[in-house]
Design an enzyme around this catalytic site. Structure first.
Site, PDB file in Angstrom:
ATOM      1  N   GLY A 185       2.793   2.474  10.861  1.00 21.63           N
ATOM      2  CA  GLY A 185       3.732   3.580  10.717  1.00 21.63           C
ATOM      3  C   GLY A 185       4.408   3.978  12.012  1.00 21.63           C
ATOM      4  O   GLY A 185       5.059   5.014  12.098  1.00 21.63           O
ATOM      5  N   GLU A 210      -5.034  -4.900  10.560  1.00 16.13           N
ATOM      6  CA  GLU A 210      -4.024  -3.869  10.780  1.00 16.13           C
ATOM      7  C   GLU A 210      -4.325  -3.127  12.089  1.00 16.13           C
ATOM      8  O   GLU A 210      -5.190  -2.243  12.113  1.00 16.13           O
ATOM      9  CB  GLU A 210      -4.025  -2.857   9.633  1.00 16.13           C
ATOM     10  CG  GLU A 210      -3.732  -3.472   8.286  1.00 16.13           C
ATOM     11  CD  GLU A 210      -3.204  -2.439   7.296  1.00 16.13           C
ATOM     12  OE1 GLU A 210      -2.167  -2.706   6.699  1.00 16.13           O
ATOM     13  OE2 GLU A 210      -3.815  -1.366   7.145  1.00 16.13           O
ATOM     14  N   GLU A 269      -6.901   4.521   7.909  1.00 16.07           N
ATOM     15  CA  GLU A 269      -6.708   5.955   7.602  1.00 16.07           C
ATOM     16  C   GLU A 269      -7.956   6.529   6.931  1.00 16.07           C
ATOM     17  O   GLU A 269      -8.283   7.698   7.125  1.00 16.07           O
ATOM     18  CB  GLU A 269      -5.455   6.120   6.729  1.00 16.07           C
ATOM     19  CG  GLU A 269      -4.191   5.904   7.558  1.00 16.07           C
ATOM     20  CD  GLU A 269      -3.001   5.358   6.784  1.00 16.07           C
ATOM     21  OE1 GLU A 269      -2.994   5.440   5.540  1.00 16.07           O
ATOM     22  OE2 GLU A 269      -2.066   4.849   7.439  1.00 16.07           O
ATOM     23  N   SER A 279       3.800  -1.912  10.409  1.00 10.39           N
ATOM     24  CA  SER A 279       5.252  -1.955  10.619  1.00 10.39           C
ATOM     25  C   SER A 279       5.861  -3.319  10.296  1.00 10.39           C
ATOM     26  O   SER A 279       6.797  -3.776  10.946  1.00 10.39           O
ATOM     27  CB  SER A 279       5.607  -1.533  12.042  1.00 10.39           C
ATOM     28  OG  SER A 279       5.203  -0.184  12.259  1.00 10.39           O
ATOM     29  N   LYS A 317       0.185   4.219  -0.239  1.00  9.85           N
ATOM     30  CA  LYS A 317      -0.466   5.400   0.363  1.00  9.85           C
ATOM     31  C   LYS A 317      -0.225   6.626  -0.537  1.00  9.85           C
ATOM     32  O   LYS A 317      -0.168   6.473  -1.751  1.00  9.85           O
ATOM     33  CB  LYS A 317       0.015   5.593   1.801  1.00  9.85           C
ATOM     34  CG  LYS A 317      -0.176   4.310   2.630  1.00  9.85           C
ATOM     35  CD  LYS A 317       0.012   4.497   4.103  1.00  9.85           C
ATOM     36  CE  LYS A 317      -0.211   3.152   4.807  1.00  9.85           C
ATOM     37  NZ  LYS A 317      -0.109   3.238   6.259  1.00  9.85           N
ATOM     38  N   HIS A 363      -9.480   0.907   4.954  1.00 10.83           N
ATOM     39  CA  HIS A 363      -8.215   1.150   5.651  1.00 10.83           C
ATOM     40  C   HIS A 363      -8.473   2.091   6.832  1.00 10.83           C
ATOM     41  O   HIS A 363      -9.291   3.005   6.729  1.00 10.83           O
ATOM     42  CB  HIS A 363      -7.185   1.754   4.691  1.00 10.83           C
ATOM     43  CG  HIS A 363      -5.799   1.737   5.268  1.00 10.83           C
ATOM     44  ND1 HIS A 363      -5.381   2.670   6.178  1.00 10.83           N
ATOM     45  CD2 HIS A 363      -4.767   0.876   5.100  1.00 10.83           C
ATOM     46  CE1 HIS A 363      -4.135   2.385   6.542  1.00 10.83           C
ATOM     47  NE2 HIS A 363      -3.740   1.298   5.894  1.00 10.83           N
ATOM     48  N   ASN A 372       0.881  -1.179   0.000  1.00 12.86           N
ATOM     49  CA  ASN A 372       0.000   0.000   0.000  1.00 12.86           C
ATOM     50  C   ASN A 372       0.914   1.223   0.000  1.00 12.86           C
ATOM     51  O   ASN A 372       1.492   1.556   1.035  1.00 12.86           O
ATOM     52  CB  ASN A 372      -0.887  -0.039   1.247  1.00 12.86           C
ATOM     53  CG  ASN A 372      -1.735   1.209   1.391  1.00 12.86           C
ATOM     54  OD1 ASN A 372      -1.776   2.056   0.481  1.00 12.86           O
ATOM     55  ND2 ASN A 372      -2.402   1.354   2.517  1.00 12.86           N
TER      56      ASN A 372
HETATM   57  P1  13P Z   1       3.216   0.522   7.694  1.00 13.97           P
HETATM   58  O1  13P Z   1       3.760  -0.763   7.103  1.00 13.97           O
HETATM   59  O2  13P Z   1       3.907   1.733   7.185  1.00 13.97           O
HETATM   60  O3  13P Z   1       3.116   0.436   9.182  1.00 13.97           O
HETATM   61  O4  13P Z   1       1.707   0.640   7.142  1.00 13.97           O
HETATM   62  C1  13P Z   1       0.858  -0.432   7.243  1.00 13.97           C
HETATM   63  C2  13P Z   1      -0.378  -0.118   6.481  1.00 13.97           C
HETATM   64  O5  13P Z   1      -1.166   0.717   6.888  1.00 13.97           O
HETATM   65  C3  13P Z   1      -0.598  -0.821   5.206  1.00 13.97           C
HETATM   66  O6  13P Z   1      -1.885  -0.612   4.738  1.00 13.97           O
END
Ligand code: 13P
Length: 252
Positions: A174, A168, A98, A213, A11, A96, A9
């Site tokens: 992150g 997740e 976010e 992560s 982002k 997601h 992803n």
């Molecule tokens: P990170 O791997 O940067 O923690 O992000 C995970 C994520 O949100 C993937 O959709």
């Protein structure tokens, strides 16, 4: 045998030309990783057609990070599932954290998006996961259960066969803080049970990915767990070498 999946992803990262370079790097190194691993990359909408071109001739699949809840029409700024499918996407990330957190996506919106995804032949990668407060209060099982019941339980048996779940935990996204392999296994097994309560034996075939992560140094331990079928990768998906190295984490 469940599919083994490593999905990136991206982002809101990379300019289009950088995305193309990243995709080319993944294609170039792909041969070093077992062909049993299914790689998916999910760039920003603006990169999809260029990245599709860069992936041509490889087995790396394309996904989008979101799609609209409506089929088409006067929805300024939205991108329809039919549009991303026309650019070669096979997958779409939906729900997601976010999007839930910053854009107010609710189960009602997500039901419509799932419907659009299926109507256009896309496989949703449906994300669930609790935040830190919920984890600390011991509510993580209830949170993911509700996220599944309110959306996944509305699918038909046929649709469910084309679904990927990503667990997740928000506190691990992150932050550099990963769930332990045992924490991941515990909740993945629980998610599979919640799926089985509705869809029976088909739940054993549903890939459940871990995200948060995930990196080359911890992927192998997490992927070794029975109910973890791969990862949804954020930061580490932005470097071809790291992304591919995560794919090497599959020993089973
Ligand atoms: P990170 O791997 O940067 O923690 O992000 C995970 C994520 O949100 C993937 O959709």
């Amino acid at each position: 045998m469940r599919k083994k999946i490593v999905a990136g992803n991206w982002k809101m990262n990379t300019l289009p030309a950088e995305g193309v370079e990243l995709a080319k790097g993944i294609v170039a190194g792909r041969g070093e990783v077992c062909s049993c691993v299914n790689f998916i990359v999910c760039p920003p909408f603006t990169h999809l057609s260029m990245v599709a071109e860069a992936l041509k001739g490889s087995d790396i699949e394309l996904g989008a990070q979101n799609c609209a809840a409506e089929a088409k029409g006067a929805y300024t700024g939205e991108v329809a599932a039919s549009m991303i499918a026309a650019l070669g996407c096979k997958y779409v990330i939906l729900g997601h954290s976010e999007r839930r957190q910053y854009y107010g996506e609710t189960s009602a919106t997500l039901n419509k998006k799932m419907e659009q995804a299926y109507a256009n032949g896309l496989t949703p990668i449906y994300c669930v996961g609790e935040n830190l407060e919920e984890r600390e209060a011991g509510k993580h099982f209830d949170v993911v259960k509700a996220q599944i019941e309110e959306v996944v339980y509305n699918l038909t048996e046929e649709q469910f066969k084309n679904l990927v779940i990503a667990y997740e935990p928000v506190w691990a996204i992150g932050t550099g803080k990963t769930a332990t392999a045992d924490q991941a296994q515990e909740i993945h097994a629980y998610i599979r049970k919640v799926l089985a309560d509705k869809f029976g034996a088909a739940a054993a075939e549903c890939p459940i990915l871990y995200g948060g992560s995930c990196k080359p140094t911890n992927a192998a331990e997490i992927f070794a767990k029975e109910d973890v079928d791969g990862g949804l990768i954020g930061g580490a998906a932005l470097k071809a070498g790291d992304f591919l190295a995560i794919g090497k984490g599959f020993a089973k």
